[in-house]
Write a protein that holds these residues in place. Structure first.
Motif, PDB file in Angstrom:
ATOM      1  N   ASN A 150       0.863  -1.188   0.000  1.00  0.00           N
ATOM      2  CA  ASN A 150       0.000   0.000   0.000  1.00  0.00           C
ATOM      3  C   ASN A 150       0.893   1.229   0.000  1.00  0.00           C
ATOM      4  N   LEU A 151       0.702   2.092  -0.994  1.00  0.00           N
ATOM      5  CA  LEU A 151       1.534   3.290  -1.072  1.00  0.00           C
ATOM      6  C   LEU A 151       0.753   4.393  -1.764  1.00  0.00           C
ATOM      7  N   SER A 152       1.078   5.624  -1.451  1.00  0.00           N
ATOM      8  CA  SER A 152       0.564   6.715  -2.280  1.00  0.00           C
ATOM      9  C   SER A 152       1.657   7.750  -2.469  1.00  0.00           C
ATOM     10  N   VAL A 153       1.687   8.332  -3.656  1.00  0.00           N
ATOM     11  CA  VAL A 153       2.716   9.308  -3.993  1.00  0.00           C
ATOM     12  C   VAL A 153       2.028  10.601  -4.430  1.00  0.00           C
ATOM     13  N   GLN A 154       2.407  11.700  -3.779  1.00  0.00           N
ATOM     14  CA  GLN A 154       1.838  13.008  -4.126  1.00  0.00           C
ATOM     15  C   GLN A 154       2.437  13.500  -5.443  1.00  0.00           C
ATOM     16  N   PRO A 155       1.639  14.187  -6.262  1.00  0.00           N
ATOM     17  CA  PRO A 155       2.178  14.682  -7.527  1.00  0.00           C
ATOM     18  C   PRO A 155       3.278  15.717  -7.299  1.00  0.00           C
ATOM     19  N   GLY A 156       4.273  15.688  -8.192  1.00  0.00           N
ATOM     20  CA  GLY A 156       5.338  16.681  -8.134  1.00  0.00           C
ATOM     21  C   GLY A 156       6.375  16.420  -7.059  1.00  0.00           C
ATOM     22  N   THR A 157       6.366  15.221  -6.486  1.00  0.00           N
ATOM     23  CA  THR A 157       7.360  14.904  -5.449  1.00  0.00           C
ATOM     24  C   THR A 157       8.306  13.809  -5.936  1.00  0.00           C
ATOM     25  N   VAL A 158       9.413  13.661  -5.214  1.00  0.00           N
ATOM     26  CA  VAL A 158      10.316  12.544  -5.478  1.00  0.00           C
ATOM     27  C   VAL A 158      10.065  11.483  -4.413  1.00  0.00           C
ATOM     28  N   PHE A 159       9.786  10.271  -4.869  1.00  0.00           N
ATOM     29  CA  PHE A 159       9.488   9.172  -3.965  1.00  0.00           C
ATOM     30  C   PHE A 159      10.572   8.114  -4.147  1.00  0.00           C
ATOM     31  N   ALA A 160      11.210   7.709  -3.062  1.00  0.00           N
ATOM     32  CA  ALA A 160      12.249   6.688  -3.187  1.00  0.00           C
ATOM     33  C   ALA A 160      11.807   5.398  -2.523  1.00  0.00           C
ATOM     34  N   LEU A 161      11.962   4.308  -3.265  1.00  0.00           N
ATOM     35  CA  LEU A 161      11.696   2.985  -2.720  1.00  0.00           C
ATOM     36  C   LEU A 161      13.064   2.385  -2.406  1.00  0.00           C
ATOM     37  N   LEU A 162      13.300   2.213  -1.111  1.00  0.00           N
ATOM     38  CA  LEU A 162      14.630   1.816  -0.662  1.00  0.00           C
ATOM     39  C   LEU A 162      14.582   0.372  -0.189  1.00  0.00           C
ATOM     40  N   GLY A 163      15.499  -0.427  -0.687  1.00  0.00           N
ATOM     41  CA  GLY A 163      15.491  -1.807  -0.234  1.00  0.00           C
ATOM     42  C   GLY A 163      16.652  -2.583  -0.812  1.00  0.00           C
ATOM     43  N   PRO A 164      16.981  -3.723  -0.193  1.00  0.00           N
ATOM     44  CA  PRO A 164      18.094  -4.537  -0.686  1.00  0.00           C
ATOM     45  C   PRO A 164      17.697  -5.260  -1.977  1.00  0.00           C
ATOM     46  N   ASN A 165      18.675  -5.899  -2.617  1.00  0.00           N
ATOM     47  CA  ASN A 165      18.387  -6.711  -3.795  1.00  0.00           C
ATOM     48  C   ASN A 165      17.359  -7.783  -3.470  1.00  0.00           C
ATOM     49  N   GLY A 166      16.423  -8.011  -4.386  1.00  0.00           N
ATOM     50  CA  GLY A 166      15.455  -9.083  -4.190  1.00  0.00           C
ATOM     51  C   GLY A 166      14.301  -8.712  -3.292  1.00  0.00           C
ATOM     52  N   ALA A 167      14.197  -7.420  -2.909  1.00  0.00           N
ATOM     53  CA  ALA A 167      13.112  -7.017  -2.020  1.00  0.00           C
ATOM     54  C   ALA A 167      11.792  -6.829  -2.767  1.00  0.00           C
ATOM     55  N   GLY A 168      11.859  -6.753  -4.111  1.00  0.00           N
ATOM     56  CA  GLY A 168      10.644  -6.569  -4.896  1.00  0.00           C
ATOM     57  C   GLY A 168      10.544  -5.211  -5.566  1.00  0.00           C
ATOM     58  N   LYS A 169      11.628  -4.430  -5.536  1.00  0.00           N
ATOM     59  CA  LYS A 169      11.597  -3.075  -6.104  1.00  0.00           C
ATOM     60  C   LYS A 169      11.296  -3.082  -7.602  1.00  0.00           C
ATOM     61  N   THR A 170      12.058  -3.892  -8.346  1.00  0.00           N
ATOM     62  CA  THR A 170      11.896  -3.885  -9.797  1.00  0.00           C
ATOM     63  C   THR A 170      10.525  -4.427 -10.198  1.00  0.00           C
ATOM     64  N   THR A 171      10.051  -5.451  -9.495  1.00  0.00           N
ATOM     65  CA  THR A 171       8.723  -5.993  -9.804  1.00  0.00           C
ATOM     66  C   THR A 171       7.653  -4.931  -9.617  1.00  0.00           C
ATOM     67  N   LEU A 172       7.768  -4.153  -8.554  1.00  0.00           N
ATOM     68  CA  LEU A 172       6.781  -3.097  -8.324  1.00  0.00           C
ATOM     69  C   LEU A 172       6.815  -2.075  -9.465  1.00  0.00           C
ATOM     70  N   ILE A 173       8.017  -1.694  -9.885  1.00  0.00           N
ATOM     71  CA  ILE A 173       8.143  -0.756 -11.010  1.00  0.00           C
ATOM     72  C   ILE A 173       7.562  -1.372 -12.287  1.00  0.00           C
ATOM     73  N   HIS A 174       7.810  -2.651 -12.495  1.00  0.00           N
ATOM     74  CA  HIS A 174       7.265  -3.325 -13.682  1.00  0.00           C
ATOM     75  C   HIS A 174       5.736  -3.318 -13.676  1.00  0.00           C
ATOM     76  N   ILE A 175       5.153  -3.505 -12.522  1.00  0.00           N
ATOM     77  CA  ILE A 175       3.684  -3.481 -12.447  1.00  0.00           C
ATOM     78  C   ILE A 175       3.173  -2.064 -12.705  1.00  0.00           C
ATOM     79  N   LEU A 176       3.806  -1.075 -12.087  1.00  0.00           N
ATOM     80  CA  LEU A 176       3.338   0.310 -12.248  1.00  0.00           C
ATOM     81  C   LEU A 176       3.515   0.805 -13.681  1.00  0.00           C
ATOM     82  N   SER A 177       4.507   0.239 -14.409  1.00  0.00           N
ATOM     83  CA  SER A 177       4.731   0.699 -15.781  1.00  0.00           C
ATOM     84  C   SER A 177       4.075  -0.240 -16.799  1.00  0.00           C
ATOM     85  N   THR A 178       3.136  -1.056 -16.375  1.00  0.00           N
ATOM     86  CA  THR A 178       2.302  -1.944 -17.219  1.00  0.00           C
ATOM     87  C   THR A 178       3.037  -3.131 -17.829  1.00  0.00           C
ATOM     88  N   LEU A 179       4.285  -3.385 -17.444  1.00  0.00           N
ATOM     89  CA  LEU A 179       4.996  -4.523 -18.040  1.00  0.00           C
ATOM     90  C   LEU A 179       4.487  -5.847 -17.495  1.00  0.00           C
TER      91      LEU A 179
END
Lengths: 295, 262
Positions: A25-54
């Protein structure tokens, strides 16, 4: 009120038996920089892939720029750019050809593409290398070209997957400046990183992800204060930390603590008072439970 | 830096495909080694078969007229095979994710490689036919037969390029794509390309006569040198169209399935 740039509810994704995202669960305000911080394998890239429709989520919903990533993929695609973990540039083409190709694919006319390409090359200090093949570029140049390509046309939301991984310190700082400039233009930036300093420097909001779950969200300051207050560090003559004692930072508490210690420790012992850095935050959050040094 | 307008129209399908085709043609032109090999290797084979093996296979010295159609297909097959590597390279590079997250038909990346392969191989075929004429190839074909032969060769290139594109999509890496593609290159040797199938052992004849390359070779040989094989043309065209259809569907399905995975 402006609607959220990114809104994620109870997002889950499993690959085989492996739960990659476990109810995000996350929300990002428009016009801000949001950083997802985590170690390798935490799920960062998968989340980006889902948000970018891949990749489609298994459960939950995600909206980007107001559009559902599963049901309104084309509208989402019109609102985003993705800069992947490895520079998404064509090595065989020149920098100029890369830019012109993406401008054309983004719907600019041939003439507009030429103008925009020249503008971007200049802005990202690539004019000199414009006619060289990207294969010959340094890591920093590739990343700059990658970002320039992402800006062919202006999209309200930008995804950057580990934008500075593999860059030297100087290139990293140059890239940070560029990211902050983009924020000034009103672009919402969602980036992933393994570097605490990067999240600390760039992000308005940081979410710490570990094992597919968000374990903490807040500004850098909020996260730091959640881990604990200041710490009195005592070092011996070899500059090794021998004690760490939590303190509330008041002169009263510090003087009382030091007074008690003065009789039991050698006179050469050195004292410093430190605030927790992002490293302490990260270790505390991802290890589960706040770990403060023994008193 | 100025900020361009936000609501630009997306690129049309025609522009998208034109951009991807010109990208792939640039790739082809800059991969000089592959380009030279695609022409030189078939020519070397032609010279080898004409001057070294030719005398033993056909002491009358007429072997060049027999072997040229086979060499043309060998050349086309070999030239198409680099598509597998090109596609696999794109699929394992970050650039595919960028294309997929743009509001365009991203399958155009593959279509671009196929179109470039078609252009590249038609030119290579022209060069091979030119050299064949120099070493004594004497076709009897008139205008219409040349056109029919050219169409069939183009269809063959298109079908096998899509097949190699599918192989490139399925393969996990460019090296794997190259390996799988290599296996297919042996097909022409198990056909009537170099020797008539009735000189082979009976079990091999069954394979050679019922594989797609043989009718294509017989049809081209019939068209170019007047050998009695005109009934093979439809069989050849049907084989090519079947391979084309299956490979295209296979490619599209794999392309969609692999989204987000590299």
């Amino acid at each position: 009120m402006k609607s959220l740039a990114i809104e994620i509810q109870n997002l889950r994704k499993t690959f085989g038996d492996h739960v990659v995202l476990d109810g995000i669960n996350l929300s990002v305000q428009p016009g801000t920089v949001f950083a997802l911080l985590g170690p390798n394998g935490a799920g960062k890239t998968t989340l980006i892939h889902i948000l970018s429709t891949l990749v489609a989520p298994d459960e939950g919903t995600a909206r980007v720029a107001g559009f559902d990533v599963a049901a309104e993929r084309n509208k989402v695609k019109r609102s985003i750019t993705l800069t992947g973990q490895f520079a998404a540039v064509d090595d065989v083409l020149t920098g100029e050809e890369n830019l012109r190709m993406i401008c054309r694919l983004s719907g600019l006319s041939a003439a507009d593409s030429r103008v925009r390409t020249a503008e971007l090359l200049k802005h990202f200090e690539l004019t000199e290398a414009a006619r060289k093949r990207v294969k010959t570029y340094s890591g920093g140049m590739r990343r700059r070209l990658d970002l320039a390509i992402s800006l062919a046309v202006s999209r309200p939301v930008m995804f950057l997957d580990e934008p500075t991984t593999g860059l030297d310190t100087r290139s990293r700082r140059a890239l940070w400046d560029i990211i902050l400039q983009l924020k000034e233009q009103g672009i919402t930036i969602f980036l992933t990183t393994q570097y605490l300093e990067e999240a600390d420097q760039l992000a308005d909001t940081i979410a710490v992800i570990s094992g597919g779950r968000i374990v903490a969200t807040g500004s850098a300051g909020e996260l730091k204060s959640r881990v604990g207050g200041e710490v009195i560090e005592l070092r011996n003559t070899d500059d090794e930390i021998i004690r760490k004692i939590p303190t509330d930072g008041t002169i009263l508490d510090i003087s009382r603590t030091l007074h008690e210690l003065a009789s039991t420790l050698p006179g050469e012992t050195r004292v410093s008072i430190n605030r927790p850095n992002m490293n302490d935050v990260f270790l505390a959050m991802t290890a589960g439970g706040t770990e403060v040094a023994p008193a | 830096m100025k900020n361009p307008q936000t609501s630009v129209k997306s690129a049309s399908l025609a522009v998208t495909n034109a951009v991807f085709i010109s990208r792939s043609i640039r790739h082809s032109l800059r991969n000089v080694e592959a380009l030279v090999m695609a022409v030189v290797l078939p020519i070397m084979l032609m010279l080898l078969f004409t001057y070294v093996f030719g005398g033993a296979i056909d002491p009358g010295g007429n072997y060049v007229n027999y072997v040229v159609p086979g060499i043309i297909l060998l050349c086309a097959g070999f030239g198409s095979s680099s598509t597998a590597v090109d596609v696999a390279e794109d699929m394992t590079n970050g650039i595919i994710d960028r294309f997929r997250t743009m509001p365009i038909k991203s399958l155009g990346v593959i279509t671009g490689h196929v179109a470039a392969s078609l252009v590249r191989n038609l030119i290579a075929t022209g060069v091979v036919i030119g050299v064949a004429l120099l070493v004594g190839f004497r076709p009897t074909a008139a205008g219409l037969e040349w056109i029919a032969a050219a169409c069939l060769i183009a269809l063959f290139i298109l079908a096998f390029t899509w097949l190699y594109a599918a192989i490139g999509l399925v393969a996990g890496s460019p090296a794997a794509a190259s390996g799988y593609g290599f296996a297919l290159l042996f097909l022409p040797y198990l056909s009537s390309a170099f020797v008539p199938t009735d000189t082979m052992p009976a079990w091999l004849q069954g394979v050679a006569e019922n594989q797609p390359i043989t009718p294509v070779i017989e049809a081209i040989r019939g068209l170019l040198t007047g050998a009695p094989a005109h009934d093979q043309i439809w069989k050849a065209a049907l084989w090519c169209m079947l391979i084309l259809l299956v490979s295209m569907l296979w490619s599209m399905w794999t392309f969609r399935r692999k989204a987000g995975r590299r």
